[in-house]
Design a protein around this motif. Sequence first.
Motif, PDB file in Angstrom:
ATOM      1  N   ARG B 207      -0.156   2.229  -6.987  1.00 31.70           N
ATOM      2  CA  ARG B 207       0.935   2.830  -7.276  1.00 31.70           C
ATOM      3  C   ARG B 207       1.094   3.845  -8.449  1.00 31.70           C
ATOM      4  O   ARG B 207       1.946   4.788  -8.721  1.00 31.70           O
ATOM      5  N   LYS B 210       1.074   7.547  -8.723  1.00 30.85           N
ATOM      6  CA  LYS B 210       2.377   8.292  -8.457  1.00 30.85           C
ATOM      7  C   LYS B 210       2.639   8.871  -7.231  1.00 30.85           C
ATOM      8  O   LYS B 210       3.869   9.151  -7.019  1.00 30.85           O
ATOM      9  N   SER B 232      -3.415  -0.152  -2.359  1.00 29.24           N
ATOM     10  CA  SER B 232      -2.515  -1.395  -2.306  1.00 29.24           C
ATOM     11  C   SER B 232      -1.513  -1.349  -1.387  1.00 29.24           C
ATOM     12  O   SER B 232      -1.390  -0.246  -0.729  1.00 29.24           O
ATOM     13  N   LYS B 233      -0.781  -2.293  -1.004  1.00 33.18           N
ATOM     14  CA  LYS B 233      -0.046  -2.401  -0.087  1.00 33.18           C
ATOM     15  C   LYS B 233       1.309  -1.557  -0.226  1.00 33.18           C
ATOM     16  O   LYS B 233       1.768  -0.786   0.723  1.00 33.18           O
ATOM     17  N   HIS B 246      -4.927  -0.015   3.722  1.00 38.44           N
ATOM     18  CA  HIS B 246      -4.295  -1.327   2.791  1.00 38.44           C
ATOM     19  C   HIS B 246      -5.223  -2.350   2.807  1.00 38.44           C
ATOM     20  O   HIS B 246      -5.425  -3.053   3.862  1.00 38.44           O
ATOM     21  N   VAL B 247      -5.622  -2.915   1.692  1.00 37.70           N
ATOM     22  CA  VAL B 247      -6.387  -3.999   1.451  1.00 37.70           C
ATOM     23  C   VAL B 247      -5.653  -5.147   0.538  1.00 37.70           C
ATOM     24  O   VAL B 247      -4.751  -4.723  -0.012  1.00 37.70           O
ATOM     25  N   GLN B 249      -4.516  -9.505   0.820  1.00 35.79           N
ATOM     26  CA  GLN B 249      -4.216 -10.836   1.608  1.00 35.79           C
ATOM     27  C   GLN B 249      -3.737 -10.485   2.990  1.00 35.79           C
ATOM     28  O   GLN B 249      -3.948 -11.005   3.823  1.00 35.79           O
ATOM     29  N   THR B 250      -2.871  -9.446   2.856  1.00 34.48           N
ATOM     30  CA  THR B 250      -2.176  -9.031   4.232  1.00 34.48           C
ATOM     31  C   THR B 250      -2.846  -7.937   4.785  1.00 34.48           C
ATOM     32  O   THR B 250      -2.103  -7.389   5.929  1.00 34.48           O
ATOM     33  N   SER B 265      -2.302  -2.824 -10.337  1.00 34.28           N
ATOM     34  CA  SER B 265      -1.926  -3.833 -11.281  1.00 34.28           C
ATOM     35  C   SER B 265      -2.833  -5.050 -11.236  1.00 34.28           C
ATOM     36  O   SER B 265      -2.993  -5.790 -12.189  1.00 34.28           O
ATOM     37  N   GLN B 269      -1.876 -11.214  -4.299  1.00 38.06           N
ATOM     38  CA  GLN B 269      -2.050 -11.032  -3.213  1.00 38.06           C
ATOM     39  C   GLN B 269      -2.996  -9.858  -2.835  1.00 38.06           C
ATOM     40  O   GLN B 269      -3.814  -9.806  -1.842  1.00 38.06           O
ATOM     41  N   HIS B 270      -3.122  -9.057  -3.931  1.00 40.19           N
ATOM     42  CA  HIS B 270      -4.064  -7.905  -3.875  1.00 40.19           C
ATOM     43  C   HIS B 270      -5.600  -8.497  -4.198  1.00 40.19           C
ATOM     44  O   HIS B 270      -6.377  -8.133  -3.267  1.00 40.19           O
ATOM     45  N   ASN B 284      -6.963   1.304 -15.670  1.00 43.54           N
ATOM     46  CA  ASN B 284      -5.705   1.169 -15.799  1.00 43.54           C
ATOM     47  C   ASN B 284      -4.986   1.411 -17.206  1.00 43.54           C
ATOM     48  O   ASN B 284      -5.688   1.022 -18.178  1.00 43.54           O
ATOM     49  N   ASP B 302      -5.748   6.439 -18.656  1.00 44.93           N
ATOM     50  CA  ASP B 302      -5.157   7.293 -17.699  1.00 44.93           C
ATOM     51  C   ASP B 302      -5.931   7.818 -16.574  1.00 44.93           C
ATOM     52  O   ASP B 302      -6.893   8.523 -16.811  1.00 44.93           O
ATOM     53  N   ALA B 303      -5.637   7.206 -15.580  1.00 43.33           N
ATOM     54  CA  ALA B 303      -6.520   7.750 -14.184  1.00 43.33           C
ATOM     55  C   ALA B 303      -6.668   9.075 -14.051  1.00 43.33           C
ATOM     56  O   ALA B 303      -7.623   9.508 -13.592  1.00 43.33           O
TER      57      ALA B 303
HETATM   58  C1  FAD Z   1       3.821 -11.701   1.317  1.00 48.07           C
HETATM   59  C2  FAD Z   1       3.271 -10.540   0.431  1.00 48.07           C
HETATM   60  C3  FAD Z   1       2.152  -9.900   0.731  1.00 48.07           C
HETATM   61  C4  FAD Z   1       1.521  -8.945  -0.080  1.00 48.07           C
HETATM   62  N1  FAD Z   1       0.105  -8.518   0.278  1.00 48.07           N
HETATM   63  C5  FAD Z   1      -0.544  -7.547  -0.478  1.00 48.07           C
HETATM   64  C6  FAD Z   1      -1.842  -7.208  -0.363  1.00 48.07           C
HETATM   65  O1  FAD Z   1      -2.315  -7.479   0.904  1.00 48.07           O
HETATM   66  N2  FAD Z   1      -2.373  -6.154  -0.788  1.00 48.07           N
HETATM   67  C7  FAD Z   1      -1.533  -5.654  -1.947  1.00 48.07           C
HETATM   68  O2  FAD Z   1      -2.214  -4.773  -2.515  1.00 48.07           O
HETATM   69  N3  FAD Z   1      -0.434  -6.129  -2.348  1.00 48.07           N
HETATM   70  C8  FAD Z   1       0.407  -7.203  -1.458  1.00 48.07           C
HETATM   71  N4  FAD Z   1       1.454  -7.395  -1.856  1.00 48.07           N
HETATM   72  C9  FAD Z   1       2.252  -6.847  -2.992  1.00 48.07           C
HETATM   73  C10 FAD Z   1       1.863  -7.066  -4.461  1.00 48.07           C
HETATM   74  O3  FAD Z   1       2.491  -8.407  -4.632  1.00 48.07           O
HETATM   75  C11 FAD Z   1       2.090  -6.113  -5.427  1.00 48.07           C
HETATM   76  O4  FAD Z   1       3.499  -5.815  -5.310  1.00 48.07           O
HETATM   77  C12 FAD Z   1       1.036  -4.947  -5.313  1.00 48.07           C
HETATM   78  O5  FAD Z   1      -0.309  -5.184  -4.910  1.00 48.07           O
HETATM   79  C13 FAD Z   1       1.290  -3.860  -6.402  1.00 48.07           C
HETATM   80  O6  FAD Z   1       0.760  -2.595  -6.152  1.00 48.07           O
HETATM   81  P1  FAD Z   1       0.099  -1.584  -7.076  1.00 48.07           P
HETATM   82  O7  FAD Z   1      -0.811  -2.399  -8.222  1.00 48.07           O
HETATM   83  O8  FAD Z   1      -0.417  -0.426  -6.574  1.00 48.07           O
HETATM   84  O9  FAD Z   1       1.519  -1.015  -7.806  1.00 48.07           O
HETATM   85  P2  FAD Z   1       2.031  -1.920  -9.215  1.00 48.07           P
HETATM   86  O10 FAD Z   1       2.026  -3.183  -9.212  1.00 48.07           O
HETATM   87  O11 FAD Z   1       3.238  -1.150  -9.526  1.00 48.07           O
HETATM   88  O12 FAD Z   1       0.969  -1.349 -10.428  1.00 48.07           O
HETATM   89  C14 FAD Z   1       0.717   0.084 -10.680  1.00 48.07           C
HETATM   90  C15 FAD Z   1      -0.192  -0.014 -11.748  1.00 48.07           C
HETATM   91  O13 FAD Z   1      -0.660   1.108 -12.358  1.00 48.07           O
HETATM   92  C16 FAD Z   1      -0.936   1.157 -13.689  1.00 48.07           C
HETATM   93  N5  FAD Z   1      -0.971   2.770 -13.971  1.00 48.07           N
HETATM   94  C17 FAD Z   1       0.579   3.459 -13.913  1.00 48.07           C
HETATM   95  N6  FAD Z   1       0.146   4.804 -14.254  1.00 48.07           N
HETATM   96  C18 FAD Z   1      -1.381   4.774 -14.470  1.00 48.07           C
HETATM   97  C19 FAD Z   1      -2.111   5.876 -14.762  1.00 48.07           C
HETATM   98  N7  FAD Z   1      -1.696   7.155 -15.104  1.00 48.07           N
HETATM   99  N8  FAD Z   1      -3.275   5.607 -14.667  1.00 48.07           N
HETATM  100  C20 FAD Z   1      -3.967   4.167 -14.490  1.00 48.07           C
HETATM  101  N9  FAD Z   1      -3.183   3.254 -14.352  1.00 48.07           N
HETATM  102  C21 FAD Z   1      -1.808   3.529 -14.118  1.00 48.07           C
HETATM  103  C22 FAD Z   1       0.209   0.365 -14.052  1.00 48.07           C
HETATM  104  O14 FAD Z   1       0.009  -0.081 -15.534  1.00 48.07           O
HETATM  105  C23 FAD Z   1       0.333  -0.745 -13.108  1.00 48.07           C
HETATM  106  O15 FAD Z   1      -0.607  -1.676 -13.427  1.00 48.07           O
HETATM  107  C24 FAD Z   1       1.908  -8.466  -1.168  1.00 48.07           C
HETATM  108  C25 FAD Z   1       3.360  -8.956  -1.474  1.00 48.07           C
HETATM  109  C26 FAD Z   1       4.069  -9.860  -0.732  1.00 48.07           C
HETATM  110  C27 FAD Z   1       5.118 -10.686  -1.222  1.00 48.07           C
END
Ligand code: FAD
Lengths: 246, 322
Positions: B207, B210, B232-233, B246-247, B249-250, B265, B269-270, B284, B302-303
Amino acid sequence: MKILVCISNVPDTTSKINFADGDTKFDTNGVQFVINPNDEFGLTRAMWFKEKQGATVHVATVGEASVEPTMRKALAIGADEAIRVNAVPTDGFFVAQQLAQVVKDGGYDLVIGGRESIDYNGGMVPGILATLLDMNFVNTCINLEVDGNNATATREIDGGKEKITTTLPLVVGGQKGLVQESDLRIPNMRGIMMARQKKLNVVEPVEAINATTDAKFDKPAPKGAVKLVDNVDDLVNLLHTEAKVI
Amino acid sequence: MSVLVYTESENGKFKKNAFEVASYASEVAKQLGTTVTAISVNTEENEGLGSYGVSKVLNVSDDKLKAFNAKAYARAIAQAATKEGSQVIIVSSSTDCKFLAPILAAKLQAGYAPNVVAAPEGTSPFTVKRTAFSNKGFAHTQINTDVKVIGVSNNAFGAHENSVTASVETFAPSLEDGDFSVKSVEADKAVGTVTIADADIVVSGGRGLKGPENWGMVEELAKVLGAATACSKPVSDMGWRPHGEHVGQTGKPVASNLYIAIGISGAIQHLAGISASKVKVVINTDPEAPFFKAADYGIVGDAFEVVPQLTEKLKEFKAQNS
Ligand SMILES: Cc1cc2nc3c(=O)[nH]c(=O)nc-3n(C[C@H](O)[C@H](O)[C@H](O)COP(=O)(O)OP(=O)(O)OC[C@H]3O[C@@H](n4cnc5c(N)ncnc54)[C@H](O)[C@@H]3O)c2cc1C
Ligand SMILES: Nc1ncnc2c1ncn2[C@@H]1O[C@H](COP(=O)(O)O)[C@@H](O)[C@H]1O
């Protein structure tokens, strides 16, 4: 249409994993149990069939009495009845044989399970079940439509997806995609109240083989600290000379 | 008595994992004091499997099996196992193998151990080490049945050369109409890109990127590395990327040699789904992101600055080292 959703009772996805009794058992201490996420997608799709196509939806679990809160949750989400086979689910082949009996007794047209349980990651119960009953089987199912006796499904394949046609009776191994994440339902008060009135039948297991035994468990070795670098030159260099992955 | 291995192919050519499962079968055969027989479907150059210890190849050549069909393939493998008197059958962890393995196990009344990461720890009782609890643990699983099906985890054992001469036989399994009652209508598969399952390197975005419009730089980086792209999910839930990417646990499991996480992040689960990868790199902006605790190398940054720089640097590196 009569649908059976097979529910596996698993540790919540955020659980820390530990083992007990000399590393021979999963340590349930302080662990919250939930409906296996893959099954939750399947159950939600079954609710769609109930609401749009008048299907009857039962859920089944092979497990001890401690799994009943998870089954009540499935009833609260909207399943009509639950069946618990009173046995410890030690092995996927064993579980599939128990569920095969449930399916035979209940005469289900469609059985929805998950691609895998997120605890023991067997990924085998639906496929074995389908084969024991000579029912059609689609795994990693991400879309499912039923029209009379015909079913159209989409299955995830490595690098894409595949459209499939088949007929009932059918078993699917479902996962995310079967419904959207946003379609998942949190049981509301009314659902929880209604679930109390619904039948939760307990049946005794049939004789079956235990094809595998998890004799011992352990955890991966703890990881060393991350190496932080502040420029891409160093990163590329380390990946080449130290990690040897490029 | 030989160990039977199903060696997968695509468009007539063996997939990379075919050599890994053949190598694994060869190790099992050594432990059991027997030989390795492979079954392949619509493949050419079957003799090549000899390099990985296969001494006999049963080649099935059948137009009906052009598209993968789990039930029909399982029947063919089961018949080959019976013909060879095989007690151990080895398959990969591809999506297709995970589809056919339970069917095969049920047909042969065999115990099935998936996600196996090492050579058997013992043959009596037959014990294998496999991942469980979404990579948070290992189970040492005994298979109690006479016939055993083993699913080897991707990239866990590796391909090892062990040259023998392979004889190739034609094998014509007797298939029934009922085996084709699940029909493939059409497959929609990206061509020319590496899949997550086959990839040595996976580049994954979260995420933090953006929006979907920013994936160009992720794809660019993946291209330079010959890597597969993943996410990520939430990224696939929001429709920024296809579900198949999507990679976690799920989602799809990742067991690559290198996993690069950009703007992810590192939620539990990721991590559960990707921790079987050997080397993890995280990019990150937040030094407190949990992913840094799980990674081998990290850049706090910054990515949008780091990724293009990394791609440029890798281009230079590739130019010098090829
Ligand atoms: C039952 C269940 C199952 C799940 N299964 C999975 C699964 O299989 N896979 C999965 O991925 N998730 C899964 N999740 C979701 C998981 O809990 C997280 O919500 C999800 O992994 C977060 O995705 P993210 O890291 O992309 O987003 P975020 O948590 O929003 O993280 C975004 C990250 O990007 C960083 N960032 C922001 N801007 C920049 C930038 N410009 N440059 C670099 N870094 C930046 C931030 O610091 C932050 O660390 C599951 C959740 C549940 C409840
Ligand atoms: N004990 C159980 N009771 C009911 N269904 C189960 C049980 N274990 C597994 N299943 C079903 O089989 C699917 C795959 O599980 P597994 O083969 O254990 O990975 C799960 O998603 C469930 O749908």
